[in-house]
Design a protein around this motif. Structure first.
Motif, PDB file in Angstrom:
ATOM      1  N   ARG A  70       5.180  67.502 -60.646  1.00 42.14           N
ATOM      2  CA  ARG A  70       6.022  66.717 -59.730  1.00 42.14           C
ATOM      3  C   ARG A  70       7.048  66.014 -60.606  1.00 42.14           C
ATOM      4  NH1 ARG A  70       6.056  63.630 -54.811  1.00 42.14           N
ATOM      5  NH2 ARG A  70       7.052  61.615 -55.143  1.00 42.14           N
ATOM      6  N   GLU A  72      10.224  63.441 -60.673  1.00 41.24           N
ATOM      7  CA  GLU A  72      10.940  62.403 -59.945  1.00 41.24           C
ATOM      8  C   GLU A  72      12.229  62.102 -60.691  1.00 41.24           C
ATOM      9  OE1 GLU A  72       8.400  59.024 -59.277  1.00 41.24           O
ATOM     10  OE2 GLU A  72       7.242  60.115 -57.754  1.00 41.24           O
ATOM     11  N   ALA A 113      12.274  63.637 -55.355  1.00 44.25           N
ATOM     12  CA  ALA A 113      11.143  64.248 -56.057  1.00 44.25           C
ATOM     13  C   ALA A 113      11.174  65.743 -55.793  1.00 44.25           C
ATOM     14  CB  ALA A 113       9.824  63.651 -55.575  1.00 44.25           C
ATOM     15  N   VAL A 115       8.555  68.971 -56.270  1.00 39.83           N
ATOM     16  CA  VAL A 115       7.216  69.454 -56.602  1.00 39.83           C
ATOM     17  C   VAL A 115       7.302  70.964 -56.741  1.00 39.83           C
ATOM     18  CG1 VAL A 115       4.825  69.656 -55.828  1.00 39.83           C
ATOM     19  CG2 VAL A 115       6.095  67.533 -55.405  1.00 39.83           C
ATOM     20  N   THR A 117       4.983  74.305 -57.866  1.00 36.20           N
ATOM     21  CA  THR A 117       3.662  74.836 -58.180  1.00 36.20           C
ATOM     22  C   THR A 117       3.705  76.355 -58.175  1.00 36.20           C
ATOM     23  OG1 THR A 117       2.995  74.727 -55.855  1.00 36.20           O
ATOM     24  CG2 THR A 117       2.391  72.848 -57.246  1.00 36.20           C
TER      25      THR A 117
END
Length: 155
Positions: A70, A72, A113, A115, A117
């Motif tokens: 994550r 930011e 932010a 994220v 994955t």
């Protein structure tokens, strides 16, 4: 000196944003189908300002999460915050699924932010925020679309 005759080995326009704009202008000028009524070089310039702000001026905190990271990206500077909020969600939307990665963006105080994955979390973490943003050769087509008066984020 004849400034129209540039040696073939000279390629750089002197400054990266200028060179990117020069490349797009040359492409548009060489295309007889260019719709000059739609061309918006200023939109491209503004996007390059956003890219510069995010690349060089955003503060990025990283949190390792299961499967990735994550990121930011924030700033106290309102112009940089605006750039972050323009670029990060658009990038997540455009590149979600690239490299088999899932990308999700959300607005946070002072920025956004991101994220990311996937099955290769070490690669995601090693690339970091800005490395992830560079993956894929989508930027050149994106710049041409912006300059041609098309919204590359519209569906």
């Amino acid at each position: 000196m004849n400034t129209d005759a540039v040696p073939a080995e000279l390629m750089e326009g002197g400054q990266s944003a200028f060179a990117a704009i020069q490349e797009i202008v040359a492409q548009l000028m060489s295309d007889p189908t260019t719709d000059w009524g739609r061309v918006d070089i200023e939109a491209l310039r503004q996007h390059l300002i956003d890219m510069d702000n995010v690349t060089l001026r955003a503060r990025v905190n990283v949190e390792e999460i299961e499967g990735g990271a994550r990121f930011e990206a924030t700033s106290e500077d309102a112009a940089v915050t605006s750039s972050i909020r323009a670029m990060v969600p658009a990038h997540a939307e455009t590149m979600d699924g690239a490299e088999g990665w899932t990308m999700q963006a959300s607005e946070i105080p002072g920025g956004a932010a991101l994220v990311v994955t996937g099955t290769d979390p070490d690669r995601i973490r090693a690339l970091g925020f800005i490395g992830v943003l560079t993956v894929g050769m989508h930027h050149q087509a994106h710049h041409l679309a912006l300059a041609s008066g098309h919204n590359p984020h519209a569906h």
